[in-house]
Design an enzyme around this catalytic site. Structure first.
Site, PDB file in Angstrom:
ATOM      1  N   THR A   1       1.218  -1.756  46.628  1.00 33.59           N
ATOM      2  CA  THR A   1       0.180  -0.818  47.018  1.00 33.59           C
ATOM      3  C   THR A   1      -1.128  -1.029  46.247  1.00 33.59           C
ATOM      4  O   THR A   1      -1.104  -1.360  45.071  1.00 33.59           O
ATOM      5  CB  THR A   1       0.714   0.594  46.711  1.00 33.59           C
ATOM      6  OG1 THR A   1       1.903   0.797  47.456  1.00 33.59           O
ATOM      7  CG2 THR A   1      -0.292   1.661  47.066  1.00 33.59           C
TER       8      THR A   1
ATOM      9  N   ARG B   1       9.848   3.522  58.358  1.00 28.55           N
ATOM     10  CA  ARG B   1       9.940   3.984  56.965  1.00 28.55           C
ATOM     11  C   ARG B   1       8.551   4.311  56.436  1.00 28.55           C
ATOM     12  O   ARG B   1       7.602   3.563  56.625  1.00 28.55           O
ATOM     13  CB  ARG B   1      10.599   2.914  56.103  1.00 28.55           C
ATOM     14  CG  ARG B   1      10.693   3.286  54.597  1.00 28.55           C
ATOM     15  CD  ARG B   1       9.533   2.713  53.802  1.00 28.55           C
ATOM     16  NE  ARG B   1       9.685   2.895  52.349  1.00 28.55           N
ATOM     17  CZ  ARG B   1       8.751   2.613  51.461  1.00 28.55           C
ATOM     18  NH1 ARG B   1       7.581   2.129  51.861  1.00 28.55           N
ATOM     19  NH2 ARG B   1       8.956   2.811  50.176  1.00 28.55           N
ATOM     20  N   VAL B   2       8.434   5.452  55.792  1.00 30.75           N
ATOM     21  CA  VAL B   2       7.178   5.867  55.166  1.00 30.75           C
ATOM     22  C   VAL B   2       7.449   6.063  53.683  1.00 30.75           C
ATOM     23  O   VAL B   2       8.414   6.738  53.310  1.00 30.75           O
ATOM     24  CB  VAL B   2       6.632   7.156  55.801  1.00 30.75           C
ATOM     25  CG1 VAL B   2       5.403   7.654  55.039  1.00 30.75           C
ATOM     26  CG2 VAL B   2       6.286   6.923  57.266  1.00 30.75           C
ATOM     27  N   GLY B   3       6.611   5.490  52.842  1.00 26.03           N
ATOM     28  CA  GLY B   3       6.796   5.601  51.398  1.00 26.03           C
ATOM     29  C   GLY B   3       5.951   6.693  50.778  1.00 26.03           C
ATOM     30  O   GLY B   3       5.548   7.662  51.426  1.00 26.03           O
ATOM     31  N   ASP B   4       5.653   6.518  49.509  1.00 21.18           N
ATOM     32  CA  ASP B   4       4.944   7.553  48.753  1.00 21.18           C
ATOM     33  C   ASP B   4       3.464   7.644  49.093  1.00 21.18           C
ATOM     34  O   ASP B   4       2.858   8.715  48.978  1.00 21.18           O
ATOM     35  CB  ASP B   4       5.070   7.266  47.259  1.00 21.18           C
ATOM     36  CG  ASP B   4       4.388   5.956  46.874  1.00 21.18           C
ATOM     37  OD1 ASP B   4       3.342   5.993  46.205  1.00 21.18           O
ATOM     38  OD2 ASP B   4       4.894   4.887  47.242  1.00 21.18           O
TER      39      ASP B   4
ATOM     40  N   THR C   1       1.382   3.180  42.312  1.00 25.18           N
ATOM     41  CA  THR C   1       1.945   1.989  42.946  1.00 25.18           C
ATOM     42  C   THR C   1       3.342   1.762  42.369  1.00 25.18           C
ATOM     43  O   THR C   1       3.612   2.149  41.228  1.00 25.18           O
ATOM     44  CB  THR C   1       1.066   0.744  42.719  1.00 25.18           C
ATOM     45  OG1 THR C   1       1.740  -0.413  43.212  1.00 25.18           O
ATOM     46  CG2 THR C   1       0.766   0.523  41.242  1.00 25.18           C
ATOM     47  N   GLY C   2       4.208   1.154  43.150  1.00 22.80           N
ATOM     48  CA  GLY C   2       5.565   0.901  42.679  1.00 22.80           C
ATOM     49  C   GLY C   2       6.587   1.179  43.765  1.00 22.80           C
ATOM     50  O   GLY C   2       6.273   1.116  44.957  1.00 22.80           O
ATOM     51  N   HIS C   3       7.819   1.501  43.351  1.00 24.57           N
ATOM     52  CA  HIS C   3       8.887   1.777  44.309  1.00 24.57           C
ATOM     53  C   HIS C   3       8.682   3.170  44.900  1.00 24.57           C
ATOM     54  O   HIS C   3       8.843   4.186  44.227  1.00 24.57           O
ATOM     55  CB  HIS C   3      10.252   1.668  43.628  1.00 24.57           C
ATOM     56  CG  HIS C   3      11.394   1.822  44.577  1.00 24.57           C
ATOM     57  ND1 HIS C   3      12.608   2.340  44.220  1.00 24.57           N
ATOM     58  CD2 HIS C   3      11.496   1.524  45.900  1.00 24.57           C
ATOM     59  CE1 HIS C   3      13.409   2.359  45.276  1.00 24.57           C
ATOM     60  NE2 HIS C   3      12.751   1.868  46.307  1.00 24.57           N
ATOM     61  N   GLY C   4       8.304   3.201  46.186  1.00 21.20           N
ATOM     62  CA  GLY C   4       7.890   4.451  46.820  1.00 21.20           C
ATOM     63  C   GLY C   4       8.913   5.559  46.772  1.00 21.20           C
ATOM     64  O   GLY C   4       8.584   6.726  46.543  1.00 21.20           O
TER      65      GLY C   4
END
Length: 310
Positions: free
Chosen positions: A167, A195-198, A218-221
Site C-alpha cells: 500500500t 476481498r477488501v483490506g484495511d 501499510t502492511g497485512h490488511g
C-alpha cells in the site's frame, strides 16, 4: 514546524533491483506534495497529488502497479480523510480506474456517503466523468509473473507479498494547520475476488483529525483491521505520546496481539512527523523546511535539499 508531507511506498521486503526505483519514487512525490504546501495549497491537495503520482508509478502496489487477485485481475482500494471536519471518502474493489485516490476524494465531496464499492463505485466514477482505462493498462509484467508464481499449491501469498512493496500513502499538515491523509492499494497478492483490506476502512487504513494528527498505514490488511491501527496510534497520541512513540506502540501491539507486520507515516498538528515500521523495510520520504528526509531500511535516515536536482 509545519507545513510537512510524509509519504510511504509500502511495507515489506523490496528486491535490490527495485529499491532504487522505490526510493526515487517516494522522494519525488514528497517534493511534489511539499511544493503544493509551500505554494499555499491544502493538505488534502498535497496528499492526493502525492498518492496519485505513486499510483502512476508501476514500482508500487497501487494504480498501474497493482498486484492481481486470484483471477488475475486488478481490484483497488483507496481512502482520503480531511482532519478539519472529519470528512472522509473511500472506494473498494474498483476496476479500470487509473487513480482510485481521486475517485475516493470525489466520494467525500460529491456524495453523502463514506465508501462506495465495486460496480457501484465504477458507476459513480462514470457519472462524475472519470475515464475508465483498459484493464491491461494496470497490469505489469512483474505483477503477472508473481501472480503466476503464487498459483502453486504450496505458495504463501502473504509471505510473497514481502517481495513487492505494499500500500502507498501520505499524510500532511498545511500552512493553515489543517491535516489530511490518503492511502491507496492494489491489495493482497492473489487475494480472493472481492476481498477488501484495511485501506478503505476508516481508522484502519488511515485517519486524520486536526485535534490529534494523521496516520496512513501499510502492511497485512487483515491484521491492521483487527487492531484499527491508524486510530490506535492516534489514541496513544491523545494520551500524550509523541508521533514516534505512538507509532511504535501501535505497531508493537499489532505484532504481539495478531502477529501482523506493517508500517505507518504519522504527523501531529504541530508538524512533528514519524515514519516507522515493524516489517523488514518501508520506502518513505518526508519534506519539511526545504529538506527531504528519506529511508528504506530500519534506522536509515538520509536528507537532501528540496532544491537539489532529482
Amino acid at each position: 514546524m509545519f507545513p510537512v508531507v510524509v509519504v510511504h511506498g509500502g511495507a515489506g521486503h523490496i528486491p535490490k533491483e527495485q529499491s532504487e526505483k522505490s526510493m526515487s519514487g517516494v522522494c519525488s512525490v514528497a517534493r511534489a506534495g511539499y511544493g503544493i504546501l509551500r505554494g499555499g495549497g491544502s493538505s488534502m491537495d498535497a496528499v492526493v497529488e502525492a498518492v496519485s503520482q505513486l499510483e502512476n508509478n508501476p514500482s508500487f502496489n497501487a494504480g498501474c502497479g497493482s498486484v492481481l487477485n486470484a483471477k488475475g485481475e486488478v481490484e483497488m482500494d483507496a481512502f482520503v480523510m480531511d482532519g478539519k471536519a472529519l470528512g472522509s471518502g473511500a472506494v473498494s474493489a474498483v476496476r479500470n480506474i487509473a487513480n482510485p485516490i481521486q475517485l475516493a476524494r470525489l466520494v467525500m465531496y460529491k456524495t453523502s456517503h463514506v465508501c462506495l464499492t465495486s460496480e457501484g463505485a465504477n458507476r459513480f466514477a462514470r457519472s462524475m466523468g472519470v475515464p475508465e482505462v483498459p484493464p491491461e493498462s494496470l497490469i505489469t509484467e512483474y505483477s503477472r509473473m508473481r501472480w503466476t508464481k503464487n498459483l502453486a499449491p504450496d505458495a504463501d501469498p502473504v509471505e510473497c507479498q514481502m517481495g513487492k512493496m505494499g500500500t502507498v500513502g501520505a499524510v500532511a499538515v498545511d500552512n493553515e494547520g489543517n491535516i489530511a491523509c490518503a492511502t491507496s492499494t492494489g491489495g493482497m497478492l492473489n487475494k480472493m475476488e472481492g476481498r477488501v483490506g484495511d485501506t478503505p476502512c476508516i481508522g484502519s487504513g488511515g485517519y486524520a483529525d486536526n485535534q490529534v494528527g494523521a496516520v496512513s498505514t501499510t502492511g497485512h490488511g487483515e491484521a491492521i483491521m483487527k487492531v484499527t491501527l491508524a486510530r490506535l496510534i492516534l489514541f496513544h497520541m491523545e494520551q500524550g505520546q509523541s508521533v514516534e512513540a505512538a507509532s511504535d506502540l501501535g505497531l508493537a501491539y499489532m505484532k504481539s496481539r495478531v502477529g501482523g507486520l506493517g508500517g505507518v507515516v504519522t504527523v501531529d498538528p504541530q508538524g512533528h512527523w514519524a515514519a516507522r515500521f515493524s516489517s523488514r523495510q518501508m520506502a518513505w520520504a518526508a519534506a519539511q523546511k526545504d529538506t527531504v528526509h528519506y529511508g528504506l531500511d530500519s534506522g536509515e535516515h538520509f536528507t537532501q535539499s528540496t532544491d537539489d536536482p532529482l
